[in-house]
Design a protein around this motif. Structure first.
Motif, PDB file in Angstrom:
ATOM      1  N   GLU A 189      68.001  47.798 -63.971  1.00 42.88           N
ATOM      2  CA  GLU A 189      68.650  46.498 -63.704  1.00 42.88           C
ATOM      3  C   GLU A 189      67.993  45.943 -62.311  1.00 42.88           C
ATOM      4  O   GLU A 189      67.965  44.617 -62.325  1.00 42.88           O
ATOM      5  CB  GLU A 189      70.225  46.554 -63.618  1.00 42.88           C
ATOM      6  CG  GLU A 189      70.861  45.161 -63.368  1.00 42.88           C
ATOM      7  CD  GLU A 189      72.337  45.275 -63.350  1.00 42.88           C
ATOM      8  OE1 GLU A 189      73.018  44.269 -63.138  1.00 42.88           O
ATOM      9  OE2 GLU A 189      72.917  46.304 -63.845  1.00 42.88           O
ATOM     10  N   GLU A 190      67.889  46.798 -61.577  1.00 42.34           N
ATOM     11  CA  GLU A 190      67.363  46.402 -59.970  1.00 42.34           C
ATOM     12  C   GLU A 190      65.923  45.973 -60.184  1.00 42.34           C
ATOM     13  O   GLU A 190      65.396  44.925 -59.546  1.00 42.34           O
ATOM     14  CB  GLU A 190      67.646  47.557 -59.073  1.00 42.34           C
ATOM     15  CG  GLU A 190      68.928  47.827 -58.693  1.00 42.34           C
ATOM     16  CD  GLU A 190      69.201  48.796 -57.721  1.00 42.34           C
ATOM     17  OE1 GLU A 190      70.131  49.013 -56.905  1.00 42.34           O
ATOM     18  OE2 GLU A 190      68.407  49.831 -57.992  1.00 42.34           O
ATOM     19  N   LYS A 191      65.065  46.840 -61.245  1.00 39.87           N
ATOM     20  CA  LYS A 191      63.760  46.634 -61.190  1.00 39.87           C
ATOM     21  C   LYS A 191      63.625  45.033 -61.852  1.00 39.87           C
ATOM     22  O   LYS A 191      62.588  44.534 -61.423  1.00 39.87           O
ATOM     23  CB  LYS A 191      63.127  47.580 -62.176  1.00 39.87           C
ATOM     24  CG  LYS A 191      62.843  49.026 -61.592  1.00 39.87           C
ATOM     25  CD  LYS A 191      62.241  49.900 -62.393  1.00 39.87           C
ATOM     26  CE  LYS A 191      62.360  51.336 -61.948  1.00 39.87           C
ATOM     27  NZ  LYS A 191      61.721  52.142 -63.093  1.00 39.87           N
ATOM     28  N   TYR A 192      64.520  44.927 -62.975  1.00 35.46           N
ATOM     29  CA  TYR A 192      64.455  43.680 -63.514  1.00 35.46           C
ATOM     30  C   TYR A 192      64.759  42.442 -62.614  1.00 35.46           C
ATOM     31  O   TYR A 192      64.171  41.541 -62.741  1.00 35.46           O
ATOM     32  CB  TYR A 192      65.549  43.609 -64.806  1.00 35.46           C
ATOM     33  CG  TYR A 192      65.509  42.225 -65.570  1.00 35.46           C
ATOM     34  CD1 TYR A 192      64.301  42.134 -66.611  1.00 35.46           C
ATOM     35  CD2 TYR A 192      66.343  41.321 -65.270  1.00 35.46           C
ATOM     36  CE1 TYR A 192      64.563  40.860 -67.259  1.00 35.46           C
ATOM     37  CE2 TYR A 192      66.503  40.100 -66.149  1.00 35.46           C
ATOM     38  CZ  TYR A 192      65.334  39.841 -67.085  1.00 35.46           C
ATOM     39  OH  TYR A 192      65.403  38.623 -67.637  1.00 35.46           O
ATOM     40  N   GLN A 193      65.734  42.664 -61.960  1.00 34.95           N
ATOM     41  CA  GLN A 193      66.089  41.674 -60.850  1.00 34.95           C
ATOM     42  C   GLN A 193      64.910  41.215 -59.865  1.00 34.95           C
ATOM     43  O   GLN A 193      64.552  40.562 -59.551  1.00 34.95           O
ATOM     44  CB  GLN A 193      67.304  41.813 -59.950  1.00 34.95           C
ATOM     45  CG  GLN A 193      67.961  40.973 -58.828  1.00 34.95           C
ATOM     46  CD  GLN A 193      68.928  41.382 -58.283  1.00 34.95           C
ATOM     47  OE1 GLN A 193      69.782  42.428 -58.582  1.00 34.95           O
ATOM     48  NE2 GLN A 193      69.516  40.537 -57.220  1.00 34.95           N
ATOM     49  N   ARG A 194      64.168  42.556 -59.293  1.00 36.46           N
ATOM     50  CA  ARG A 194      63.041  42.323 -58.435  1.00 36.46           C
ATOM     51  C   ARG A 194      61.956  41.620 -59.269  1.00 36.46           C
ATOM     52  O   ARG A 194      61.203  40.738 -58.578  1.00 36.46           O
ATOM     53  CB  ARG A 194      62.897  43.777 -58.074  1.00 36.46           C
ATOM     54  CG  ARG A 194      61.349  43.833 -57.364  1.00 36.46           C
ATOM     55  CD  ARG A 194      61.380  42.818 -56.013  1.00 36.46           C
ATOM     56  NE  ARG A 194      60.188  42.839 -55.410  1.00 36.46           N
ATOM     57  CZ  ARG A 194      59.825  41.856 -54.794  1.00 36.46           C
ATOM     58  NH1 ARG A 194      60.271  40.635 -54.721  1.00 36.46           N
ATOM     59  NH2 ARG A 194      58.495  41.939 -53.912  1.00 36.46           N
ATOM     60  N   PHE A 195      61.569  41.970 -60.418  1.00 36.16           N
ATOM     61  CA  PHE A 195      60.805  41.205 -61.175  1.00 36.16           C
ATOM     62  C   PHE A 195      61.158  39.674 -61.507  1.00 36.16           C
ATOM     63  O   PHE A 195      60.146  38.961 -61.167  1.00 36.16           O
ATOM     64  CB  PHE A 195      60.753  41.777 -62.732  1.00 36.16           C
ATOM     65  CG  PHE A 195      59.874  41.160 -63.711  1.00 36.16           C
ATOM     66  CD1 PHE A 195      58.536  41.611 -63.649  1.00 36.16           C
ATOM     67  CD2 PHE A 195      60.306  40.308 -64.565  1.00 36.16           C
ATOM     68  CE1 PHE A 195      57.326  40.904 -64.546  1.00 36.16           C
ATOM     69  CE2 PHE A 195      59.645  39.500 -65.378  1.00 36.16           C
ATOM     70  CZ  PHE A 195      58.133  40.015 -65.443  1.00 36.16           C
ATOM     71  N   MET A 196      62.195  39.360 -61.755  1.00 32.39           N
ATOM     72  CA  MET A 196      62.635  37.934 -61.853  1.00 32.39           C
ATOM     73  C   MET A 196      62.563  37.203 -60.504  1.00 32.39           C
ATOM     74  O   MET A 196      61.652  35.878 -60.476  1.00 32.39           O
ATOM     75  CB  MET A 196      64.215  37.771 -62.254  1.00 32.39           C
ATOM     76  CG  MET A 196      64.125  38.076 -63.790  1.00 32.39           C
ATOM     77  SD  MET A 196      63.118  37.405 -64.943  1.00 32.39           S
ATOM     78  CE  MET A 196      63.641  35.702 -64.800  1.00 32.39           C
ATOM     79  N   GLU A 197      62.784  37.980 -59.534  1.00 37.52           N
ATOM     80  CA  GLU A 197      62.327  37.481 -58.033  1.00 37.52           C
ATOM     81  C   GLU A 197      61.033  36.866 -57.859  1.00 37.52           C
ATOM     82  O   GLU A 197      60.819  35.994 -57.066  1.00 37.52           O
ATOM     83  CB  GLU A 197      63.116  38.192 -57.125  1.00 37.52           C
ATOM     84  CG  GLU A 197      64.817  38.388 -57.080  1.00 37.52           C
ATOM     85  CD  GLU A 197      65.380  39.536 -56.008  1.00 37.52           C
ATOM     86  OE1 GLU A 197      64.357  40.091 -55.361  1.00 37.52           O
ATOM     87  OE2 GLU A 197      66.098  39.490 -55.954  1.00 37.52           O
ATOM     88  N   ARG A 198      60.113  37.924 -58.017  1.00 33.84           N
ATOM     89  CA  ARG A 198      58.787  37.647 -57.880  1.00 33.84           C
ATOM     90  C   ARG A 198      58.454  36.558 -58.742  1.00 33.84           C
ATOM     91  O   ARG A 198      57.569  35.689 -58.289  1.00 33.84           O
ATOM     92  CB  ARG A 198      58.070  39.000 -58.519  1.00 33.84           C
ATOM     93  CG  ARG A 198      58.270  40.186 -57.518  1.00 33.84           C
ATOM     94  CD  ARG A 198      57.392  41.479 -57.975  1.00 33.84           C
ATOM     95  NE  ARG A 198      55.944  41.021 -57.843  1.00 33.84           N
ATOM     96  CZ  ARG A 198      54.883  41.616 -58.390  1.00 33.84           C
ATOM     97  NH1 ARG A 198      55.285  42.741 -59.154  1.00 33.84           N
ATOM     98  NH2 ARG A 198      53.760  41.233 -58.272  1.00 33.84           N
ATOM     99  N   ILE A 199      58.452  36.576 -60.180  1.00 34.61           N
ATOM    100  CA  ILE A 199      58.125  35.325 -60.742  1.00 34.61           C
ATOM    101  C   ILE A 199      58.669  34.002 -60.433  1.00 34.61           C
ATOM    102  O   ILE A 199      58.050  33.134 -60.412  1.00 34.61           O
ATOM    103  CB  ILE A 199      58.136  35.337 -62.287  1.00 34.61           C
ATOM    104  CG1 ILE A 199      59.585  35.464 -62.769  1.00 34.61           C
ATOM    105  CG2 ILE A 199      57.291  36.693 -62.676  1.00 34.61           C
ATOM    106  CD1 ILE A 199      59.657  35.670 -64.470  1.00 34.61           C
ATOM    107  N   GLU A 200      59.925  34.038 -59.921  1.00 32.95           N
ATOM    108  CA  GLU A 200      60.730  32.851 -59.378  1.00 32.95           C
ATOM    109  C   GLU A 200      59.801  32.347 -58.243  1.00 32.95           C
ATOM    110  O   GLU A 200      59.743  31.028 -57.963  1.00 32.95           O
ATOM    111  CB  GLU A 200      62.105  32.914 -59.348  1.00 32.95           C
ATOM    112  CG  GLU A 200      62.762  33.219 -60.441  1.00 32.95           C
ATOM    113  CD  GLU A 200      62.904  31.903 -61.219  1.00 32.95           C
ATOM    114  OE1 GLU A 200      62.805  30.906 -60.756  1.00 32.95           O
ATOM    115  OE2 GLU A 200      63.156  31.941 -62.513  1.00 32.95           O
TER     116      GLU A 200
END
Length: 316
Positions: free
Chosen positions: A13-24
């Protein structure tokens, strides 16, 4: 200064959140970066289909190389075919990098094509019986491709975005090549003008289908939603189709051509073109291999793949 934890210490879940932060934030995702499974699979499907469509798209124009009316036209269409094949090879290389963690490679892409699991663009299942068709492919089909591909020039996946920089630049020349053919025919005899109109009448449903359905409910596919969610592209199918209408309908009318859909009009209040929806059941039938030239073009690609197996063996 806040130090970000390493991926190994993060939960999924943390990896996914970090991923979304990067593309945002507009960062580019690279092949070796962590990415969600549905992001990877959406990219593999999109880029593989794009790459194979570039290769299959060269085939209807390849048919016109020996039949082009002048040496200049022959050289032009030969160069275009060569470019399209190069685009396909570049894109398949990008797709391969995404497939490596899954234990797959280009061989799997080709086998998926031959088995029918990998589809190619609906327009490249169609016939091109006249020189007007050859011009229309460059003018309107490549024009539609430019609209679709420039929408992904800033895709969140870096390797695809960079490949599109080169592809879109070359597609502009392809569209100019097609427009040159169409303008020459439009300035010619009545028979030549009629050739353009006939090609547009036959290709119109395919051009409408080019951008895909307006909603996922039409075909049961959620690819449009996933690609927008992950910032692979930023416009919907319908927005791209309307952009195509805005650009090309005035050009068609300026040449004295008629719209194949007599009910089509521009709604000033809604600021959009109103048109008759194509038959999306026919669309599904075509991309599943039920188009006029589906079987013959697939077989041609399969024969070429078989005949050149010795090259792959030598390289390996």
């Amino acid at each position: 200064m806040t130090i970000s934890p390493s991926l190994s210490s993060m939960t999924e879940e943390e990896k996914y959140q970090r991923f979304m932060e990067r593309i945002e934030a507009g960062e580019k995702i690279e092949a070796d970066d962590w990415m969600p499974d549905d992001y990877r699979m959406a990219l593999i499907k999109l880029i593989s289909m794009h790459g194979i469509s570039e290769i299959m798209g060269a085939l209807p124009e390849k048919e016109w190389v020996p039949k082009a009316p002048t040496l200049r036209r022959k050289l032009g269409i030969m160069a275009k075919v060569q470019d399209e094949m190069g685009h396909g090879q570049l894109l398949l290389r990008v797709a391969e990098d995404l497939m490596k963690p899954l234990g797959k490679n280009r061989e799997d892409i080709m086998q998926d094509l031959f088995s029918g699991d990998l589809k190619f663009h609906n327009v490249f299942h169609m016939e091109a019986p006249t020189w007007g068709d050859a011009g229309l492919i460059g003018w309107l089909v490549d024009g539609a491709a430019i609209i679709t591909q420039t929408n992904m020039l800033h895709a969140s996946y870096g390797p695809y975005a960079r490949a599109l920089q080169r592809i879109c630049a070359e597609e502009v020349f392809h569209a100019q090549h097609g427009e040159s053919i169409i303008l020459a025919l439009a300035e010619g005899t009545e028979e030549q003008k009629a050739m353009i109109q006939d090609a547009i009448d036959r290709w119109w449903p395919s051009l409408l289908m080019f951008f895909g359905p307006a909603s996922a409910a039409t075909t049961g596919s959620s690819k449009q939603d996933i690609t927008i969610k992950y910032k692979i592209r930023n416009k919907t199918n319908e927005e791209l189709r309307q952009q195509f209408f805005d650009k090309y309908i005035p050009r068609m009318l300026s040449l004295g051509l008629k719209l194949p859909d007599p009910t089509m009009y521009y709604d000033k209040e809604a600021e959009k073109w109103v048109y008759q929806d194509p038959d999306w059941n026919e669309f599904k039938k075509i991309i599943r291999g039920g188009g006029p030239k589906s079987k013959s073009r697939l077989r041609l690609r399969e024969i070429a793949y078989e005949n050149n197996s010795w090259v792959r063996e030598a390289l390996s």
